[in-house]
Scaffold this active site. Structure first.
Site, PDB file in Angstrom:
ATOM      1  CG  ASP A 137      19.219  58.832  64.676  1.00 23.37           C
ATOM      2  OD1 ASP A 137      20.298  58.812  64.067  1.00 23.37           O
ATOM      3  OD2 ASP A 137      19.134  59.077  65.902  1.00 23.37           O
ATOM      4  CB  ILE A 138      17.341  56.081  69.091  1.00 24.39           C
ATOM      5  CG1 ILE A 138      16.449  55.650  70.238  1.00 24.39           C
ATOM      6  CG2 ILE A 138      18.651  56.653  69.610  1.00 24.39           C
ATOM      7  CD1 ILE A 138      17.039  54.477  71.039  1.00 24.39           C
TER       8      ILE A 138
ATOM      9  CG  ASN B 278      28.673  62.283  60.964  1.00 20.04           C
ATOM     10  OD1 ASN B 278      28.900  63.309  60.323  1.00 20.04           O
ATOM     11  ND2 ASN B 278      27.677  62.188  61.822  1.00 20.04           N
TER      12      ASN B 278
ATOM     13  N   GLY C 119      32.329  63.416  64.508  1.00 19.17           N
ATOM     14  CA  GLY C 119      31.110  63.072  65.235  1.00 19.17           C
ATOM     15  C   GLY C 119      30.580  61.668  65.029  1.00 19.17           C
ATOM     16  CD  GLN C 120      31.801  56.429  61.840  1.00 22.05           C
ATOM     17  OE1 GLN C 120      32.809  56.866  61.275  1.00 22.05           O
ATOM     18  NE2 GLN C 120      31.271  55.250  61.550  1.00 22.05           N
TER      19      GLN C 120
ATOM     20  CG  HIS D 276      25.520  55.426  60.606  1.00 22.63           C
ATOM     21  ND1 HIS D 276      26.639  54.924  61.225  1.00 22.63           N
ATOM     22  CD2 HIS D 276      25.327  56.669  61.102  1.00 22.63           C
ATOM     23  CE1 HIS D 276      27.104  55.829  62.079  1.00 22.63           C
ATOM     24  NE2 HIS D 276      26.334  56.896  62.018  1.00 22.63           N
TER      25      HIS D 276
ATOM     26  CG  HIS E 121      22.809  60.498  59.931  1.00 18.67           C
ATOM     27  ND1 HIS E 121      22.339  60.495  61.216  1.00 18.67           N
ATOM     28  CD2 HIS E 121      24.111  60.131  60.012  1.00 18.67           C
ATOM     29  CE1 HIS E 121      23.319  60.150  62.057  1.00 18.67           C
ATOM     30  NE2 HIS E 121      24.408  59.919  61.347  1.00 18.67           N
TER      31      HIS E 121
HETATM   32  P1  DGP Z   1      26.795  59.149  64.095  1.00 14.66           P
HETATM   33  O1  DGP Z   1      26.949  60.280  65.073  1.00 14.66           O
HETATM   34  O2  DGP Z   1      26.899  59.614  62.646  1.00 14.66           O
HETATM   35  O3  DGP Z   1      27.671  57.961  64.401  1.00 14.66           O
HETATM   36  O4  DGP Z   1      25.281  58.700  64.257  1.00 14.66           O
HETATM   37  C1  DGP Z   1      24.856  57.680  65.085  1.00 14.66           C
HETATM   38  C2  DGP Z   1      23.360  57.814  65.200  1.00 14.66           C
HETATM   39  O5  DGP Z   1      22.858  56.582  65.707  1.00 14.66           O
HETATM   40  C3  DGP Z   1      22.879  58.907  66.159  1.00 14.66           C
HETATM   41  O6  DGP Z   1      22.149  59.881  65.423  1.00 14.66           O
HETATM   42  C4  DGP Z   1      21.983  58.185  67.155  1.00 14.66           C
HETATM   43  C5  DGP Z   1      21.736  56.841  66.513  1.00 14.66           C
HETATM   44  N1  DGP Z   1      21.620  55.736  67.444  1.00 14.66           N
HETATM   45  C6  DGP Z   1      22.522  55.404  68.416  1.00 14.66           C
HETATM   46  N2  DGP Z   1      22.101  54.322  69.076  1.00 14.66           N
HETATM   47  C7  DGP Z   1      20.918  53.938  68.509  1.00 14.66           C
HETATM   48  C8  DGP Z   1      20.008  52.868  68.759  1.00 14.66           C
HETATM   49  O7  DGP Z   1      20.185  52.024  69.646  1.00 14.66           O
HETATM   50  N3  DGP Z   1      18.907  52.818  67.981  1.00 14.66           N
HETATM   51  C9  DGP Z   1      18.664  53.732  66.997  1.00 14.66           C
HETATM   52  N4  DGP Z   1      17.535  53.585  66.290  1.00 14.66           N
HETATM   53  N5  DGP Z   1      19.512  54.736  66.715  1.00 14.66           N
HETATM   54  C10 DGP Z   1      20.622  54.837  67.472  1.00 14.66           C
END
Ligand code: DGP
Length: 119
Positions: free
Chosen positions: A32-33, A92, A98-99, A105, A107
Site C-alpha cells: 500500500d502506497i 472496505n 472509506g472505500q 482489495h 488490506h
Molecule cells: P480503501 O480506502 O480501502 O479503498 O483503500 C485504498 C488503498 O489504496 C489506500 O490504503 C491507499 C492505496 N492506494 C491508493 N492509490 C495507490 C497506488 O497508486 N498505489 C498503491 N500501491 N496503493 C495505492
C-alpha cells in the site's frame, strides 16, 4: 469509462508501478502506497469486482476467488514475518466506510499493536 479504469486496474495491467510481493493467475498483492502500519499490503483479484457486494451468491467462481484472497493473505502475512504477532484483514465495502478505490482489495495490516477494541 472502461469498467476497470481504476488505479488498481492500471496497476494490474502494469500501466502504473507497484511493489509486488505475490502474484498468480487470480490475484496480485502489492504494498500500500499509504502504509498504516509497518506491514500494509493489498491483495486484489485480477477480475474486476467493485467490492464484496459484487460477489454473486450463485457464482462459485467469485466465492472461490474470495476464499483464495484470504488464503493468499495468510501466506503473504507469514512471508512478511507476521505469523507470531498476527495480522488484520480489512475489506472496505462502499464509500460510506472509506472505500476510495472501486476495485475490491483486502488490506493485510500488521507489525504494530493493533489490539481490538482500541484503548
Ligand atoms: P480503501 O480506502 O480501502 O479503498 O483503500 C485504498 C488503498 O489504496 C489506500 O490504503 C491507499 C492505496 N492506494 C491508493 N492509490 C495507490 C497506488 O497508486 N498505489 C498503491 N500501491 N496503493 C495505492
Amino acid at each position: 469509462m472502461d469498467k476497470n479504469d481504476t488505479i488498481f486496474g492500471k496497476i494490474l495491467r502494469g500501466e502504473l508501478p507497484s511493489e509486488r510481493v505475490y502474484e498468480d493467475d487470480k490475484v496480485l498483492a502489492f504494498k500500500d502506497i499509504n502504509a498504516a502500519a509497518p506491514v500494509h499490503i493489498l491483495v486484489i483479484p485480477r477480475k474486476h469486482l467493485v467490492n464484496l457486494f459484487d460477489v454473486e451468491m450463485d457464482s462459485e467462481e467469485d466465492k472461490a476467488l474470495v476464499g483464495h484472497i484470504m488464503a493468499v493473505a495468510a501466506q503473504v502475512a507469514k512471508e512478511q514475518g507476521l505469523e507470531e504477532s498476527g495480522f488484520r484483514l480489512v475489506l472496505n465495502n462502499g464509500a460510506g466506510v472509506g472505500q476510495t478505490v472501486f476495485h475490491m482489495h483486502a488490506h493485510i495490516i500488521g507489525g504494530r499493536d493493533l489490539s481490538w477494541p482500541p484503548g
